[in-house]
Enzyme design. Sequence first.
Site, PDB file in Angstrom:
ATOM      1  N   ASP A   1       0.169  -6.419 -10.426  1.00  0.00           N
ATOM      2  CA  ASP A   1       0.449  -5.112 -11.025  1.00  0.00           C
ATOM      3  C   ASP A   1       1.195  -4.240 -10.009  1.00  0.00           C
ATOM      4  O   ASP A   1       0.615  -3.385  -9.354  1.00  0.00           O
ATOM      5  CB  ASP A   1      -0.871  -4.457 -11.442  1.00  0.00           C
ATOM      6  CG  ASP A   1      -0.645  -3.277 -12.353  1.00  0.00           C
ATOM      7  OD1 ASP A   1       0.487  -3.096 -12.821  1.00  0.00           O
ATOM      8  OD2 ASP A   1      -1.617  -2.532 -12.591  1.00  0.00           O
TER       9      ASP A   1
ATOM     10  N   LYS B   1      -3.518 -10.054 -20.674  1.00  0.00           N
ATOM     11  CA  LYS B   1      -3.985  -8.942 -19.822  1.00  0.00           C
ATOM     12  C   LYS B   1      -5.494  -8.759 -19.937  1.00  0.00           C
ATOM     13  O   LYS B   1      -6.056  -8.866 -21.023  1.00  0.00           O
ATOM     14  CB  LYS B   1      -3.267  -7.649 -20.225  1.00  0.00           C
ATOM     15  CG  LYS B   1      -1.761  -7.798 -20.073  1.00  0.00           C
ATOM     16  CD  LYS B   1      -0.995  -6.697 -19.433  1.00  0.00           C
ATOM     17  CE  LYS B   1      -1.348  -5.298 -19.598  1.00  0.00           C
ATOM     18  NZ  LYS B   1      -0.395  -4.389 -18.994  1.00  0.00           N
TER      19      LYS B   1
ATOM     20  N   LYS C   1      -1.030 -12.117 -12.749  1.00  0.00           N
ATOM     21  CA  LYS C   1      -0.040 -11.097 -13.076  1.00  0.00           C
ATOM     22  C   LYS C   1      -0.265  -9.947 -12.107  1.00  0.00           C
ATOM     23  O   LYS C   1      -1.283  -9.245 -12.183  1.00  0.00           O
ATOM     24  CB  LYS C   1      -0.203 -10.631 -14.522  1.00  0.00           C
ATOM     25  CG  LYS C   1       0.880  -9.668 -14.961  1.00  0.00           C
ATOM     26  CD  LYS C   1       0.793  -9.414 -16.457  1.00  0.00           C
ATOM     27  CE  LYS C   1       1.962  -8.619 -16.984  1.00  0.00           C
ATOM     28  NZ  LYS C   1       2.233  -7.384 -16.302  1.00  0.00           N
TER      29      LYS C   1
ATOM     30  N   CYS D   1      -9.032  34.962  -2.681  1.00  0.00           N
ATOM     31  CA  CYS D   1      -9.892  33.941  -3.299  1.00  0.00           C
ATOM     32  C   CYS D   1     -10.369  32.984  -2.189  1.00  0.00           C
ATOM     33  O   CYS D   1      -9.557  32.307  -1.561  1.00  0.00           O
ATOM     34  CB  CYS D   1      -9.108  33.203  -4.384  1.00  0.00           C
ATOM     35  SG  CYS D   1     -10.055  31.923  -5.203  1.00  0.00           S
TER      36      CYS D   1
ATOM     37  N   TYR E   1       7.562 -14.893  -7.587  1.00  0.00           N
ATOM     38  CA  TYR E   1       7.120 -15.826  -8.623  1.00  0.00           C
ATOM     39  C   TYR E   1       8.229 -16.414  -9.487  1.00  0.00           C
ATOM     40  O   TYR E   1       7.952 -17.058 -10.483  1.00  0.00           O
ATOM     41  CB  TYR E   1       6.077 -15.177  -9.522  1.00  0.00           C
ATOM     42  CG  TYR E   1       6.429 -13.783  -9.999  1.00  0.00           C
ATOM     43  CD1 TYR E   1       7.505 -13.571 -10.838  1.00  0.00           C
ATOM     44  CD2 TYR E   1       5.682 -12.695  -9.580  1.00  0.00           C
ATOM     45  CE1 TYR E   1       7.833 -12.306 -11.261  1.00  0.00           C
ATOM     46  CE2 TYR E   1       6.004 -11.414  -9.998  1.00  0.00           C
ATOM     47  CZ  TYR E   1       7.077 -11.226 -10.841  1.00  0.00           C
ATOM     48  OH  TYR E   1       7.414  -9.978 -11.250  1.00  0.00           O
TER      49      TYR E   1
ATOM     50  N   GLU F   1      -0.455 -18.253 -13.536  1.00  0.00           N
ATOM     51  CA  GLU F   1      -0.356 -17.454 -12.304  1.00  0.00           C
ATOM     52  C   GLU F   1      -1.042 -16.126 -12.526  1.00  0.00           C
ATOM     53  O   GLU F   1      -1.265 -15.728 -13.669  1.00  0.00           O
ATOM     54  CB  GLU F   1       1.116 -17.127 -12.007  1.00  0.00           C
ATOM     55  CG  GLU F   1       1.968 -18.321 -11.837  1.00  0.00           C
ATOM     56  CD  GLU F   1       3.454 -17.959 -11.835  1.00  0.00           C
ATOM     57  OE1 GLU F   1       3.795 -16.765 -11.777  1.00  0.00           O
ATOM     58  OE2 GLU F   1       4.252 -18.888 -11.907  1.00  0.00           O
TER      59      GLU F   1
ATOM     60  N   CYS G   1      -5.297  30.024  -9.977  1.00  0.00           N
ATOM     61  CA  CYS G   1      -5.857  31.340  -9.681  1.00  0.00           C
ATOM     62  C   CYS G   1      -4.800  32.069  -8.850  1.00  0.00           C
ATOM     63  O   CYS G   1      -4.420  31.597  -7.781  1.00  0.00           O
ATOM     64  CB  CYS G   1      -7.142  31.200  -8.874  1.00  0.00           C
ATOM     65  SG  CYS G   1      -7.628  32.763  -8.126  1.00  0.00           S
TER      66      CYS G   1
ATOM     67  N   CYS H   1     -11.165  32.505 -12.725  1.00  0.00           N
ATOM     68  CA  CYS H   1     -11.428  31.692 -11.534  1.00  0.00           C
ATOM     69  C   CYS H   1     -12.935  31.658 -11.262  1.00  0.00           C
ATOM     70  O   CYS H   1     -13.572  32.706 -11.182  1.00  0.00           O
ATOM     71  CB  CYS H   1     -10.683  32.276 -10.331  1.00  0.00           C
ATOM     72  SG  CYS H   1     -11.080  31.421  -8.795  1.00  0.00           S
TER      73      CYS H   1
ATOM     74  N   CYS I   1     -13.513  33.623  -7.737  1.00  0.00           N
ATOM     75  CA  CYS I   1     -13.253  35.040  -7.475  1.00  0.00           C
ATOM     76  C   CYS I   1     -13.105  35.871  -8.751  1.00  0.00           C
ATOM     77  O   CYS I   1     -12.928  37.080  -8.693  1.00  0.00           O
ATOM     78  CB  CYS I   1     -12.012  35.208  -6.593  1.00  0.00           C
ATOM     79  SG  CYS I   1     -10.483  34.859  -7.493  1.00  0.00           S
TER      80      CYS I   1
HETATM   81  S1  IVH Z   1       7.398 -13.839 -14.650  1.00  0.00           S
HETATM   82  C1  IVH Z   1      10.859 -13.085 -17.902  1.00  0.00           C
HETATM   83  N1  IVH Z   1       5.227 -13.842 -13.231  1.00  0.00           N
HETATM   84  O1  IVH Z   1       5.118  -8.594 -15.258  1.00  0.00           O
HETATM   85  C2  IVH Z   1       9.809 -12.420 -17.139  1.00  0.00           C
HETATM   86  N2  IVH Z   1       6.026 -11.756 -14.018  1.00  0.00           N
HETATM   87  O2  IVH Z   1       5.410  -7.790 -18.091  1.00  0.00           O
HETATM   88  C3  IVH Z   1       9.482 -13.215 -15.952  1.00  0.00           C
HETATM   89  N3  IVH Z   1       4.690  -9.839 -13.285  1.00  0.00           N
HETATM   90  O3  IVH Z   1       8.488  -7.687 -15.194  1.00  0.00           O
HETATM   91  C4  IVH Z   1       8.415 -12.577 -15.202  1.00  0.00           C
HETATM   92  N4  IVH Z   1       3.216 -10.991 -12.124  1.00  0.00           N
HETATM   93  O4  IVH Z   1       7.157  -7.424 -13.060  1.00  0.00           O
HETATM   94  C5  IVH Z   1       6.098 -13.080 -13.907  1.00  0.00           C
HETATM   95  N5  IVH Z   1       3.322 -14.034 -11.927  1.00  0.00           N
HETATM   96  C6  IVH Z   1       4.197 -13.273 -12.591  1.00  0.00           C
HETATM   97  C7  IVH Z   1       4.079 -11.872 -12.660  1.00  0.00           C
HETATM   98  C8  IVH Z   1       5.025 -11.143 -13.390  1.00  0.00           C
HETATM   99  C9  IVH Z   1       3.601  -9.776 -12.515  1.00  0.00           C
HETATM  100  C10 IVH Z   1       5.355  -8.645 -13.892  1.00  0.00           C
HETATM  101  C11 IVH Z   1       6.848  -8.622 -13.739  1.00  0.00           C
HETATM  102  C12 IVH Z   1       7.400  -8.535 -15.122  1.00  0.00           C
HETATM  103  C13 IVH Z   1       6.229  -8.025 -15.882  1.00  0.00           C
HETATM  104  C14 IVH Z   1       6.326  -8.444 -17.319  1.00  0.00           C
END
Ligand code: IVH
Length: 677
Positions: free
Chosen positions: A113, A307, A111, A425, A220, A109, A419, A401, A404
């Site tokens: 942010d 990552k 990740k 200014c 998720y 999946e 400043c 500054c 001025c």
């Molecule tokens: S599963 C046991 N799936 O990443 C942890 N986490 O570094 C289960 N996150 O706290 C998390 N996308 O906030 C999971 N597809 C995804 C995710 C995801 C982002 C975040 C989540 C978690 C952090 C862990």
Amino acid sequence: MTRQKIDSLRKELHRHNYNYYVLNNPTISDVEFDAKMRQLQALEEKYPEYSDSASPTQRVGSDITTSFNQVDHQYPMLSLANTYSEGEVTDFYQRVQKALNEDFELVCELKYDGTSISLIYENGVLIRAVTRGDGVKGDDVTNNVKTIRSIPLQLQGNYPSKFEIRGEILMPWAVFDEINKEREAQEEPLFANPRNAGSGTLKLQNSSTVAARKLDSFLYSLLGENLPFTTHFDSLLAAKSWGFKISDAVRVCKSIDDVFGFIRLWDIERKNLPVATDGIVIKVNDFAQQKLLGNTAKSPRWAIAYKYQAEKAITRLNSVSYQVGRTGAVTPVANLDPVLLSGTTVKRASLHNADIIASLDLHIGDMVYVEKGGEIIPKITAVATDQRFMLGDKVYFIKKCPECGSELVRYEGEAAHYCPNENACPPQIKGRIEHFVSRRAMNIEGLGSETIHLLYENGLLKDIADIYTLKVPDLARLERLGNKSAQNIKLSCEKSKLISFERVIFALGIRFVGETVAKKLANAFKNINALENADYDLLVQIDEIGDRIAQSVISYFSDEKNREIVNRLKQYGLQMSLSEEQLQEKTDLLEGKIIVISGSFRHYSRDEYKNMIEQHGGKNAGSVSSKTSFILAGENMGPEKLRKAQSLGVQLVEEEVFLKLIRKEKGSDNVQMKTLF
Ligand code: IVH
């Protein structure tokens, strides 16, 4: 009949919400949607006995501030083991293979942010939303989460009666850009990335501001007892069918090559997504196998996050320039040889403050690394010292500054230099004027930054009060301004004299006095004379006003020049007190009281009661705690609240009694009231 109409409107609006925000596929126009929403709102207001916390109307948020209660997570919220290395992904795969010693599938999946969230549903209704917090307990942010359109308030299909679903709350890039543009105009510190902006938004006290910030979500992870699935993938498919926003970028992988295929594909494709992602998550698909692998203290052994590296470029530092803002804050900016980074040409990067410059040990001519991670403003992360063939001048933060020449100061506990020459200014004066005329302040049209610059240069505008002495012929003589534009500016200045007192306070540009604080000051002092003469003790008594703001207000009004400007604004006819209407409405009858509203009501809607509480100086809170003063209890009060109230000994006040109380009618001095006040 009415009940049926309300129900069918709610159902219909839930469906349109889902089509629009989850499927991205609306089937009616915005105008039609709004009309239906208004129809439902009107019915709910007229028949408060049919109020329902899962109604689509509940997404608009309210102005009432709530404090967050801490709630224990039923299952701890773990984090994930992270890696930047493909080799470690292979190691993970082999570890799982060895431990299971049987066939297994992985699910890949994205990740996301953002900010992780746990949502609890009972009988298809969202009952609680809690942040991750420390993993064991988090903040109850239900009211704010309810404003997020892609999170269903009412589920569809065949869902279990009780379960938890976890996911990420996200601020889309487009919203993030818009908010930062606005903050830049207001000289408020910018959000570094959508994650910070999103999590800050989720913690706001005012849910209508949260609603305006248009957060989004991806879910998720499904949790609960006896759920009818054996695999993670199937649980996601089911959650999707109940109305949750589940990413389409989810793949079942049968081999490590499939996993690397997914990693490579999304390294490119993720840049086209409307929200930020920083990697991929790889999970063992089968729940029984997950259980077998178990968890370490911090993270599951059945999952890993890979990552992506933040994008980096290397380029030459040519010079450092310094910008002075409205508040006098001096921002160092690196001027670079243009370089391509994540699809845009970067010529400038923020250097933030003196400490950051010092820690980088920067020299002019250095080759520097520029990064744009989840951040919109590129930053310099390091110097490529191996490419330093000649040592240029060392970069020292300036002492004076650049505009001025005043000696810069650094206040204790702050990273920025300022400043202090507020009154002379030029960029500070022009910046204050720009702030004064801005849309959310006095909303004077036609006075853009260039016009303000010209007027300043021509000696026609030396402070904010001069705006009201501008004459049409003087304006019309300016470059690029015709008679018509000059007249429009004048008209807009005149119109601004009707702008409310709280916005006038905001427009003055007192440090740390943003819109919310300005409103609090206006309500507390009611007119400018009282505010000008307020002392420290009086100021810090006001809710949410602490030492920093109090000091700043006092210092503003102790400056003779500012008092003179405020006096002139008074003479020109600006609103310097609350209007009669505002004054009549406000009392301090409920001052210091924290009141929870629960159940359905006969006389007014819940929102109206919330407004009444605020009008009379009280605070509305979402859930019952030991701090609750009393509960405004309607019919069919929620059983959980009732139990909690009883166990904490919090009193219930009936609707009629409450109305008598705030209307100060006879009978409000009965025994119950005496125990409350
Ligand atoms: S599963 C046991 N799936 O990443 C942890 N986490 O570094 C289960 N996150 O706290 C998390 N996308 O906030 C999971 N597809 C995804 C995710 C995801 C982002 C975040 C989540 C978690 C952090 C862990």
